[in-house]
Write an enzyme that holds these catalytic residues in place. Sequence first.
Site, PDB file in Angstrom:
ATOM      1  N   SER A 145      27.823  43.312  43.585  1.00 33.47           N
ATOM      2  CA  SER A 145      28.299  44.327  42.636  1.00 33.47           C
ATOM      3  C   SER A 145      27.288  45.456  42.618  1.00 33.47           C
ATOM      4  O   SER A 145      26.097  45.238  42.879  1.00 33.47           O
ATOM      5  CB  SER A 145      28.398  43.727  41.232  1.00 33.47           C
ATOM      6  N   TYR A 158      24.053  39.552  33.933  1.00 34.63           N
ATOM      7  CA  TYR A 158      24.980  39.794  35.043  1.00 34.63           C
ATOM      8  C   TYR A 158      24.284  40.602  36.147  1.00 34.63           C
ATOM      9  O   TYR A 158      24.400  40.274  37.335  1.00 34.63           O
ATOM     10  CB  TYR A 158      26.236  40.518  34.543  1.00 34.63           C
TER      11      TYR A 158
HETATM   12  P1  NDP Z   1      38.697  37.884  38.490  1.00 33.70           P
HETATM   13  O1  NDP Z   1      38.284  37.388  37.136  1.00 33.70           O
HETATM   14  O2  NDP Z   1      40.050  38.403  38.672  1.00 33.70           O
HETATM   15  O3  NDP Z   1      38.442  36.729  39.569  1.00 33.70           O
HETATM   16  C1  NDP Z   1      37.353  35.864  39.497  1.00 33.70           C
HETATM   17  C2  NDP Z   1      37.647  34.675  40.381  1.00 33.70           C
HETATM   18  O4  NDP Z   1      36.490  33.802  40.382  1.00 33.70           O
HETATM   19  C3  NDP Z   1      38.818  33.856  39.865  1.00 33.70           C
HETATM   20  O5  NDP Z   1      39.608  33.432  40.965  1.00 33.70           O
HETATM   21  C4  NDP Z   1      38.157  32.650  39.209  1.00 33.70           C
HETATM   22  O6  NDP Z   1      39.003  31.513  39.339  1.00 33.70           O
HETATM   23  C5  NDP Z   1      36.922  32.488  40.096  1.00 33.70           C
HETATM   24  N1  NDP Z   1      35.868  31.736  39.447  1.00 33.70           N
HETATM   25  C6  NDP Z   1      35.156  32.049  38.352  1.00 33.70           C
HETATM   26  N2  NDP Z   1      34.286  31.070  38.055  1.00 33.70           N
HETATM   27  C7  NDP Z   1      34.472  30.110  38.994  1.00 33.70           C
HETATM   28  C8  NDP Z   1      33.897  28.840  39.231  1.00 33.70           C
HETATM   29  N3  NDP Z   1      32.953  28.336  38.425  1.00 33.70           N
HETATM   30  N4  NDP Z   1      34.317  28.116  40.291  1.00 33.70           N
HETATM   31  C9  NDP Z   1      35.280  28.604  41.112  1.00 33.70           C
HETATM   32  N5  NDP Z   1      35.866  29.786  40.940  1.00 33.70           N
HETATM   33  C10 NDP Z   1      35.467  30.523  39.879  1.00 33.70           C
HETATM   34  O7  NDP Z   1      37.612  38.989  38.866  1.00 33.70           O
HETATM   35  P2  NDP Z   1      37.288  39.763  40.229  1.00 33.70           P
HETATM   36  O8  NDP Z   1      38.284  39.495  41.259  1.00 33.70           O
HETATM   37  O9  NDP Z   1      37.023  41.148  39.843  1.00 33.70           O
HETATM   38  O10 NDP Z   1      35.908  39.074  40.597  1.00 33.70           O
HETATM   39  C11 NDP Z   1      35.608  38.556  41.871  1.00 33.70           C
HETATM   40  C12 NDP Z   1      34.142  38.815  42.172  1.00 33.70           C
HETATM   41  O11 NDP Z   1      33.903  40.211  42.223  1.00 33.70           O
HETATM   42  C13 NDP Z   1      33.170  38.271  41.129  1.00 33.70           C
HETATM   43  O12 NDP Z   1      32.063  37.726  41.806  1.00 33.70           O
HETATM   44  C14 NDP Z   1      32.776  39.514  40.334  1.00 33.70           C
HETATM   45  O13 NDP Z   1      31.520  39.387  39.757  1.00 33.70           O
HETATM   46  C15 NDP Z   1      32.783  40.552  41.436  1.00 33.70           C
HETATM   47  N6  NDP Z   1      32.914  41.946  41.059  1.00 33.70           N
HETATM   48  C16 NDP Z   1      33.942  42.386  40.276  1.00 33.70           C
HETATM   49  C17 NDP Z   1      34.048  43.738  39.980  1.00 33.70           C
HETATM   50  C18 NDP Z   1      35.120  44.292  39.091  1.00 33.70           C
HETATM   51  O14 NDP Z   1      34.914  45.362  38.501  1.00 33.70           O
HETATM   52  N7  NDP Z   1      36.252  43.656  38.972  1.00 33.70           N
HETATM   53  C19 NDP Z   1      33.106  44.713  40.554  1.00 33.70           C
HETATM   54  C20 NDP Z   1      32.057  44.126  41.339  1.00 33.70           C
HETATM   55  C21 NDP Z   1      32.002  42.806  41.609  1.00 33.70           C
HETATM   56  P3  NDP Z   1      39.199  30.356  38.268  1.00 33.70           P
HETATM   57  O15 NDP Z   1      38.988  30.949  36.910  1.00 33.70           O
HETATM   58  O16 NDP Z   1      40.594  29.894  38.533  1.00 33.70           O
HETATM   59  O17 NDP Z   1      38.160  29.339  38.647  1.00 33.70           O
HETATM   60  C1  8X3 Z   2      31.462  44.642  38.034  1.00 37.87           C
HETATM   61  C2  8X3 Z   2      31.177  46.076  38.059  1.00 37.87           C
HETATM   62  O1  8X3 Z   2      30.035  47.953  36.800  1.00 37.87           O
HETATM   63  O2  8X3 Z   2      31.428  46.427  35.527  1.00 37.87           O
HETATM   64  O3  8X3 Z   2      30.524  43.957  38.805  1.00 37.87           O
HETATM   65  O4  8X3 Z   2      29.293  45.700  36.323  1.00 37.87           O
HETATM   66  S1  8X3 Z   2      30.443  46.556  36.617  1.00 37.87           S
END
Ligand code: NDP
Ligand code: 8X3
Length: 260
Positions: A145, A158
Site C-alpha cells: 500500500s 497499518y
Molecule cells: P477487501 O476487504 O475487499 O478484501 C480483503 C480480502 O482479504 C478479503 O478477501 C478477505 O477475505 C481477505 N482477508 C482478510 N483477512 C484475512 C485472513 N486473516 N485470512 C485470509 N484472508 C483474509 O479489501 P481490498 O481488496 O482492498 O484489500 C486487499 C489488499 O489490498 C489488502 O492487503 C489491503 O491492505 C490492500 N490495499 C487496499 C487498498 C484499498 O484502498 N482498498 C489500497 C492499498 C492496499 P475474508 O474476510 O473472507 O477472509
Molecule cells: C489502503 C490505502 O491510503 O487508505 O492501503 O491507507 S490507504
Amino acid sequence: MSYKFTGQWVLITGASSGFGAAGAMAFGRAGARLLLGARREDRLSAAALEAKAAGAAEVGYHPLDVASTASVEAFASWVREFTPRVDVLVNNAGGALGLEPVVEGKDADWETMMQTNVLGVLRMTRAVLPLMLPHRAGTIINIGSIAGRTAYEGAAAYCAAKAGELQITRSLRLELCGTGLRVATIDPGMAETEFSLVRFKGDIERAKKVYEGVQALRSEDVAEAMVWVASRPPHVCIDEMIIKCTDQAAIHKVNRRAKA
Ligand code: NDP
Ligand code: 8X3
C-alpha cells in the site's frame, strides 16, 4: 491483454472480495488454473464460479486464515493435492482495522493487522515456496500500500504493517536471487473495495465517505496490474509498483468533486 497463463497455477489469498476476487477474474480470463483462499467460504465460492465462467481452466478454493499457521499449512496441503507446482503466488489477504490515534489504539486491531498483513505474507510464502523453488521460475506478488511508504494519522499500525510487507518483499528478493523466482510488490492508493467497510467495522456511511467525490481505483485496475506483472518475460522483475487514482496525488492530497 493477450498473454495466456495456460497450464499455470495462480494462487491468490484474500480472493473472496476486492482485489483478490478481481485478480481471480483477471487471471481466469487469461486461462490460468486458480487456487483461491479466504475465510468467507460463501464469497470464495462465488468468486470461484465467476472466475471459472470468465475462462479459468480450473478453479479450486479452500478456507484460509493467513493469521493462523495451522490454517496456512492445511491450505498448503490442500494445494499439493492439486499440483506440485505453483507459478504465481499473490499475497493479497490483509487490510486495516480502525482509524484511531495511537493513544486510543486497540490491541486486538493492532494484532490483527500485524497477523494478516505481515505474518500472513511470511507464513504463506514459507508454505508455498517449496512448490515454486524446484521449478526455477515463478512470480510472488505481495499487495502492499502507499500506506507502507507514507504515514498518516490514525494508521500507525497499518502503515507499520505495510512498511513491513515492503521490507519482506525486498528481503525475499535478495534471498531468492539466483533461483529464477521474482518478487514484486504492488502498492495501491485508495481503491473502493470492502477495505473501508472492514476498517470501520461495518459502518457503511463512514466507509462511503472515504470515496465521496473521488474517482477511486477499482479492484479491476489492481487486478490488471497483477496480471501484467506476472506476465512479463521471465528475465524481467517489476520490483515495486505504485498505483494511485488520478484524483490522489499523494496520501493527503485528494481531489474531491462537489456534488452536482
Ligand atoms: P477487501 O476487504 O475487499 O478484501 C480483503 C480480502 O482479504 C478479503 O478477501 C478477505 O477475505 C481477505 N482477508 C482478510 N483477512 C484475512 C485472513 N486473516 N485470512 C485470509 N484472508 C483474509 O479489501 P481490498 O481488496 O482492498 O484489500 C486487499 C489488499 O489490498 C489488502 O492487503 C489491503 O491492505 C490492500 N490495499 C487496499 C487498498 C484499498 O484502498 N482498498 C489500497 C492499498 C492496499 P475474508 O474476510 O473472507 O477472509
Ligand atoms: C489502503 C490505502 O491510503 O487508505 O492501503 O491507507 S490507504
